[in-house]
Design a protein around this motif. Sequence first.
Motif, short mmCIF file in Angstrom:
data_model
loop_
_atom_site.label_atom_id
_atom_site.label_comp_id
_atom_site.label_asym_id
_atom_site.label_seq_id
_atom_site.Cartn_x
_atom_site.Cartn_y
_atom_site.Cartn_z
N SER A 1 0.83 -1.21 0.00
CA SER A 1 0.00 0.00 0.00
C SER A 1 0.87 1.25 0.00
CB SER A 1 -0.92 0.01 1.23
OG SER A 1 -1.54 1.28 1.37
N GLN A 2 0.74 2.05 -1.05
CA GLN A 2 1.49 3.30 -1.12
C GLN A 2 1.09 4.23 0.02
OE1 GLN A 2 3.94 4.13 -3.78
NE2 GLN A 2 4.43 5.39 -2.01
N ARG A 3 -0.20 4.24 0.36
CA ARG A 3 -0.67 5.13 1.42
C ARG A 3 -0.04 4.76 2.77
NH1 ARG A 3 -5.01 8.58 1.40
NH2 ARG A 3 -5.84 7.61 -0.49
N SER A 4 -0.01 3.45 3.07
CA SER A 4 0.59 3.02 4.34
C SER A 4 2.09 3.28 4.37
CB SER A 4 0.32 1.53 4.57
OG SER A 4 -1.03 1.31 4.94
N ALA A 5 2.77 3.01 3.24
CA ALA A 5 4.21 3.25 3.18
C ALA A 5 4.53 4.74 3.34
CB ALA A 5 4.77 2.72 1.86
N ASP A 6 3.73 5.59 2.71
CA ASP A 6 3.94 7.04 2.83
C ASP A 6 3.73 7.49 4.27
OD1 ASP A 6 4.52 7.24 0.15
OD2 ASP A 6 2.55 8.01 -0.43
N TYR A 7 2.71 6.96 4.91
CA TYR A 7 2.45 7.31 6.31
C TYR A 7 3.63 6.87 7.18
CZ TYR A 7 0.37 7.39 10.96
OH TYR A 7 0.12 7.64 12.29
N ALA A 8 4.10 5.64 6.97
CA ALA A 8 5.22 5.12 7.76
C ALA A 8 6.47 5.99 7.58
CB ALA A 8 5.51 3.67 7.36
N ARG A 9 6.75 6.39 6.34
CA ARG A 9 7.92 7.24 6.07
C ARG A 9 7.78 8.59 6.78
NH1 ARG A 9 7.11 5.92 0.47
NH2 ARG A 9 8.38 4.10 -0.12
N ALA A 10 6.58 9.16 6.72
CA ALA A 10 6.35 10.47 7.35
C ALA A 10 6.55 10.38 8.86
CB ALA A 10 4.95 10.97 7.01
N GLN A 11 6.06 9.30 9.46
CA GLN A 11 6.21 9.13 10.90
C GLN A 11 7.68 8.92 11.27
OE1 GLN A 11 3.00 10.39 11.61
NE2 GLN A 11 3.52 9.24 13.45
N ALA A 12 8.39 8.16 10.44
CA ALA A 12 9.81 7.92 10.71
C ALA A 12 10.61 9.23 10.62
CB ALA A 12 10.36 6.90 9.72
N LYS A 13 10.30 10.03 9.62
CA LYS A 13 10.98 11.32 9.47
C LYS A 13 10.68 12.23 10.66
CE LYS A 13 11.55 15.19 6.26
NZ LYS A 13 11.14 15.77 4.96
N LYS A 14 9.41 12.24 11.07
CA LYS A 14 8.99 13.07 12.20
C LYS A 14 9.71 12.66 13.49
CE LYS A 14 4.76 14.30 14.71
NZ LYS A 14 3.28 14.07 14.78
N SER A 15 9.92 11.35 13.66
CA SER A 15 10.54 10.83 14.89
C SER A 15 12.04 10.63 14.75
CB SER A 15 9.89 9.49 15.25
OG SER A 15 8.50 9.62 15.40
N CYS A 16 12.61 11.00 13.60
CA CYS A 16 14.04 10.82 13.32
C CYS A 16 14.45 9.35 13.42
CB CYS A 16 14.88 11.67 14.26
SG CYS A 16 14.59 13.44 14.07
N HIS A 17 13.59 8.46 12.94
CA HIS A 17 13.91 7.04 12.90
C HIS A 17 14.52 6.68 11.55
CE1 HIS A 17 10.56 6.08 16.06
NE2 HIS A 17 11.63 6.63 16.60
N ASN A 18 15.61 5.97 11.57
CA ASN A 18 16.28 5.55 10.33
C ASN A 18 15.72 4.18 9.91
OD1 ASN A 18 17.97 5.35 8.14
ND2 ASN A 18 19.74 4.70 9.35
N ILE A 19 14.58 4.20 9.25
CA ILE A 19 13.92 2.98 8.79
C ILE A 19 13.75 3.07 7.28
CG2 ILE A 19 11.88 1.50 8.98
CD1 ILE A 19 11.32 2.82 11.71
N ASP A 20 14.07 1.99 6.60
CA ASP A 20 13.94 1.96 5.14
C ASP A 20 12.58 1.37 4.78
OD1 ASP A 20 14.42 1.99 2.43
OD2 ASP A 20 15.67 0.19 2.43
N TYR A 21 11.64 2.23 4.41
CA TYR A 21 10.31 1.78 4.01
C TYR A 21 10.23 1.71 2.49
CZ TYR A 21 8.51 2.30 8.76
OH TYR A 21 8.27 2.17 10.11
N ILE A 22 9.75 0.58 2.00
CA ILE A 22 9.66 0.34 0.56
C ILE A 22 8.23 -0.03 0.21
CG2 ILE A 22 10.47 -1.10 -1.35
CD1 ILE A 22 13.00 -1.66 0.38
N CYS A 23 7.67 0.64 -0.78
CA CYS A 23 6.35 0.26 -1.30
C CYS A 23 6.57 -0.71 -2.45
CB CYS A 23 5.57 1.49 -1.77
SG CYS A 23 3.92 1.06 -2.42
#
Length: 281
Positions: free
Chosen positions: A100-122
């Motif tokens: 899901s592009q929507r879920s991946a985009d949300y996850a990326r936005a939350q990671a950026k907001k929290s300064c988490h270094n997570i590689d999210y791939i749609c």
Amino acid sequence: MLHNFFHVFSQPLKPPLFEPGELRFWDDPYISKSMLEAHLNQTHDGASRRNAEIEKTVCHLITSGFLKTGDRVLDLGCGPGLYSSKLCLEGMKVTGIDFSQRSADYARAQAKKSCHNIDYICADFFNIDYEGTFDAVLQVYGEICTFSDEKRDLLLSLVHRALKDNGVFVFDVSTRELRMREGRKNMWYFSEGGFWRPGRHLVLEMGFDYPENDTWLNQYIIVDEDGTVKVYRLWLHDYSFETISKTLEKSGFKVEQAWNSLSGELYRKGGDWIAIAARKA
């Protein structure tokens, strides 16, 4: 609309095993929005387990030694990153994949907001091409149950290849006991707007049992106000400890530990879920 209502009931009712329905579901512009809302909803476990249970799961997998700080972890079907974010906080290097592009985009936005270094791939995780990369692969909430035997075996081969030697695959499957208790009943209703559509539509829910295959189908037929009919199918192949163990063994895994939940509930036969930690042989 009524013409389509009766047309639907004139069709053969029970589909062949694992016959696909509407192909666009996870990435449907409207349904993906409803799915994201369901993932984040803390009043039910409709799409994801609630935060308290997720925290218990992460804590249990760490204290039991299957996950540890510094591990490279692949979170398959990561959704909006509910597990990935907590694993990152525990010092793990996480890659999350979701269709899901929507879920991946949300996850990326939350990671950026929290300064988490997570590689999210749609992406479709059936297309992953890792080799000896991860210490652990995580797939939660029975997603493996939604696949035919052929697709399940393909997934297991991809997971096996992606793991390092002695790596661990952690996942859970539903059981026949859960299905017999919670299998959907046949029903229909009109909606002015809801999970499936923003406007008026008719929903027909049907449940079909395939006991000889330990498989259940939840089928949803949506009739839009303009007469458009779409059929969505969620297939659920349930397992016993014996059947999932044999399946894993054929794919090069050995069951190291089993529970009745990923949060560590002791395994007893007859539970709704079987959680597994399987080691790459």
